[in-house]
Design a protein around this motif. Structure first.
Motif, PDB file in Angstrom:
ATOM      1  N   LYS A 197       0.831  -1.197   0.000  1.00 16.55           N
ATOM      2  CA  LYS A 197       0.000   0.000   0.000  1.00 16.55           C
ATOM      3  C   LYS A 197       0.873   1.257   0.000  1.00 16.55           C
ATOM      4  CE  LYS A 197      -3.414   0.100   2.950  1.00 16.55           C
ATOM      5  NZ  LYS A 197      -4.029  -0.062   4.286  1.00 16.55           N
ATOM      6  N   VAL A 198       1.913   1.250   0.808  1.00 20.53           N
ATOM      7  CA  VAL A 198       2.803   2.416   0.864  1.00 20.53           C
ATOM      8  C   VAL A 198       3.500   2.620  -0.474  1.00 20.53           C
ATOM      9  CG1 VAL A 198       4.908   3.335   1.904  1.00 20.53           C
ATOM     10  CG2 VAL A 198       3.144   2.331   3.357  1.00 20.53           C
ATOM     11  N   LYS A 199       3.955   1.553  -1.107  1.00 15.60           N
ATOM     12  CA  LYS A 199       4.609   1.678  -2.409  1.00 15.60           C
ATOM     13  C   LYS A 199       3.672   2.317  -3.433  1.00 15.60           C
ATOM     14  CE  LYS A 199       7.556  -2.416  -1.877  1.00 15.60           C
ATOM     15  NZ  LYS A 199       7.794  -3.798  -2.381  1.00 15.60           N
ATOM     16  N   LEU A 200       2.396   1.909  -3.407  1.00 13.37           N
ATOM     17  CA  LEU A 200       1.435   2.489  -4.342  1.00 13.37           C
ATOM     18  C   LEU A 200       1.252   3.974  -4.074  1.00 13.37           C
ATOM     19  CD1 LEU A 200      -1.732   3.319  -5.006  1.00 13.37           C
ATOM     20  CD2 LEU A 200      -0.440   2.026  -6.684  1.00 13.37           C
ATOM     21  N   LEU A 201       1.077   4.343  -2.814  1.00 15.03           N
ATOM     22  CA  LEU A 201       0.886   5.748  -2.474  1.00 15.03           C
ATOM     23  C   LEU A 201       2.110   6.587  -2.846  1.00 15.03           C
ATOM     24  CD1 LEU A 201      -0.857   5.245   0.993  1.00 15.03           C
ATOM     25  CD2 LEU A 201      -1.950   6.050  -1.107  1.00 15.03           C
ATOM     26  N   GLN A 202       3.291   6.007  -2.684  1.00 10.01           N
ATOM     27  CA  GLN A 202       4.514   6.726  -3.057  1.00 10.01           C
ATOM     28  C   GLN A 202       4.597   6.966  -4.562  1.00 10.01           C
ATOM     29  OE1 GLN A 202       7.342   3.977  -1.359  1.00 10.01           O
ATOM     30  NE2 GLN A 202       7.741   5.293   0.412  1.00 10.01           N
ATOM     31  N   ALA A 203       3.951   6.092  -5.341  1.00 11.68           N
ATOM     32  CA  ALA A 203       4.010   6.203  -6.803  1.00 11.68           C
ATOM     33  C   ALA A 203       3.019   7.201  -7.372  1.00 11.68           C
ATOM     34  CB  ALA A 203       3.777   4.828  -7.429  1.00 11.68           C
ATOM     35  N   ILE A 204       2.118   7.739  -6.548  1.00  6.87           N
ATOM     36  CA  ILE A 204       1.160   8.721  -7.048  1.00  6.87           C
ATOM     37  C   ILE A 204       1.883  10.036  -7.333  1.00  6.87           C
ATOM     38  CG2 ILE A 204      -0.861  10.117  -6.450  1.00  6.87           C
ATOM     39  CD1 ILE A 204      -1.965   7.729  -4.949  1.00  6.87           C
TER      40      ILE A 204
END
Length: 534
Positions: free
Chosen positions: A309-316
């Motif tokens: 989840k954190v990786k996805l949020l960082q990619a925004i």
């Protein structure tokens, strides 16, 4: 075509024949290999129950305690998820004794028939910034360790306004209640909003981490306790047919909608300091988005899921200041409604500034810079006083690269889509094209429906019931980690700052409409339209 009826009608032997099974120590069948390991994971066992513990509720006389926490505790007790070695302690400023608190909080519930609650309800009166409050609480907790046998286990629930969070954290630390002894645990559950922006969230984190280790902290977002939010993971990772199309090659765009029919009601003074972006987007919307778009985790362990989840949020991708006006829209509802009900405007609500510029509607386009989603736009929106109460995720798929039939034959067909309905009609819809009966060849949109209510007979626990049990057990899977909070604020803070500096009149929309026209223009620039319940 109703998948619910077909699914419910399948025999057990048919449903289990596709996977090899083994007999477990408890006599039940389980899947072989990695599936067996997942089935034994504590977070997925259906016979889970809480260990001996005392649950301490700060803000015990408040609305959240009355409407959500106490009903959740009662349901856990009725379903025998709590042991007899359990106690509930309320802490608030109201001058009450134990019996008065029990009567006010539990009402007509017959706690005498619940061994886990009968005789185990206590109350401590005092200010959150008064050391004497925590001294009395510490004395009571030691007494409960002996009289109720709760083994020194404590779960502190902060159901107070956020400005009280640091006072309570410091008070617990000052009385030594933050430190577990021996094999016992001390955990703290913190409600949203967690900070007012990234800077304040980091300051709150610093305060919390001076007293508690991150493993003791459970930041709660009740949306993650909904079965249908968790079903996003089940749909993606328990079904081989969906994972290959869950990417930029097949998905045209994604929409996430959190729509409410109600206005702010009695929460006007709170909402003036929050607005739709802080109240809903920063937590609920971005959490659902992260679950829907994240990479498959290596396992269903808490940290594996939260890492993805954190990786996805960082990619925004963060928009530049000059791009925000093109990528984010706000609005505020005005007087309006239906022929049966005239609804007041936001500025007419109690506790709201008559000249308020607070947004009750927010919509954004987000882009995710990773291999799976590069080039796919994500449209999110939330609003109050909209025509329908609905929370859903819509994956709209690419059009066929070539149609061998004329446009006239498919004019009644919408693009294929997978619709994940989180509330209120929980389920999944798959929309596709099908031939219309008759002599001519015409294609019209059809759908297959899966309904939670029609398919499963099992009773679904309420979100707070599930999350309270998880916190008591110590399962952090459905709680938000510190770095998740910071990433969510990182995304919304630039937009909130831009809006606060914009002195133009805030766009408006009539109550019971689907929001300001700017929102339609936001998605319409690329030739797309919002799904408004159709």
């Amino acid at each position: 075509m109703n998948l619910a009826g077909r699914t419910a009608g399948r025999s057990t032997s048919t449903a289990t024949a596709s996977a090899p099974a083994e007999t477990r120590a408890d006599g039940r069948a389980g899947l072989v290999g990695s599936a067996a390991a997942a089935s034994l994971d504590a977070s997925f066992r259906d016979d889970r129950s809480a260990p001996p513990a005392t649950m301490v509720i700060f803000g015990a006389s408040g609305d959240l305690t009355r409407r959500k926490l106490i009903p959740a505790v009662l349901n856990l007790a009725r379903h025998k998820r709590l042991t007899q070695q359990f106690a509930v302690v309320g802490v608030a400023r109201s001058q009450l004794d134990d019996d008065q608190f029990a009567a006010a909080a539990f009402g007509d519930a017959d706690t005498r028939s619940m061994p886990s609650l009968h005789g185990g309800i206590r109350y401590v009166s005092g200010g959150y910034d008064d050391p004497a409050t925590y001294a009395r609480l510490a004395e009571l907790l030691v007494d409960l360790d002996t009289s109720r046998g709760v083994a020194g286990n404590r779960l502190f629930y902060l159901a107070t306004p956020p400005q009280a969070f640091p006072k309570i954290i410091n008070g617990l630390a000052g009385a030594g209640l933050n430190r577990p002894t021996g094999d016992s645990f001390a955990r703290v559950v913190i409600e949203k909003p967690y900070g007012h922006h990234e800077t304040s969230a980091r300051a709150l984190d610093a305060c919390v981490h001076r007293a508690f280790d991150e493993s003791q902290v459970f930041r709660i977002d009740h949306y993650l306790g909904k079965n249908t939010v968790q079903n996003v993971m089940a749909l993606r990772f328990a079904n081989a047919i969906f994972q290959p199309i869950w990417n930029r090659s097949w998905v045209d765009h994604v929409q996430i909608t959190v729509a409410e029919t109600l206005g702010v009601g009695s929460r006007g003074s709170f909402y003036e300091h929050a607005g739709a972006m802080r109240d809903i987007v920063q937590n609920h919307v971005l959490q659902v988005l992260a679950l829907a778009l994240m990479e498959p985790p290596a396992s269903f362990s808490a940290e594996a899921i939260r890492n993805e989840k954190v990786k996805l949020l960082q990619a925004i991708r963060l928009p530049g200041d000059r791009d925000i006006d093109d990528l984010a829209v706000r609005g505020q509802y005005t007087r309006g409604g239906t022929r049966f009900e005239l609804m007041p405007g936001y500025r007419e609500e109690p506790g709201v500034d008559p000249l308020s510029r607070t947004e009750t509607y927010a919509a954004m386009r987000l882009d995710v810079d990773n291999w799976r989603w590069a080039g796919v736009p994500f449209y999110v929106r939330t609003g109050k006083r909209l025509p329908s109460r609905v929370t859903e995720v819509v994956l709209q798929f690419q059009r066929p690269p070539h149609l061998p039939i004329s446009a006239a034959q498919v004019r009644e067909m919408d693009p294929d889509a997978l619709i994940l309905r989180i509330q209120p009609d929980e389920g999944i819809t798959l929309r596709f094209g099908a031939k219309v009966p008759g002599h001519s060849f015409r294609v019209r949109s059809a759908s297959m429906e899966f309904s939670y209510g029609d398919t499963f007979r099992e009773e679904s626990p309420e979100a707070y019931e599930r999350l309270l049990l998880d916190a008591l057990i110590g399962d952090p899977t459905l709680f938000i980690r510190s770095d998740e909070v910071q990433q969510c604020w990182r995304i919304v803070d630039p937009i909130i700052d831009r809006w606060s500096q914009d002195d133009r009149p805030i766009p408006t929309y009539e109550a019971a409409s689907w929001g300001p026209m700017d929102a339609d223009r936001l998605i319409g620039r690329s030739g797309r339209v919002w799904r408004n319940g159709n």
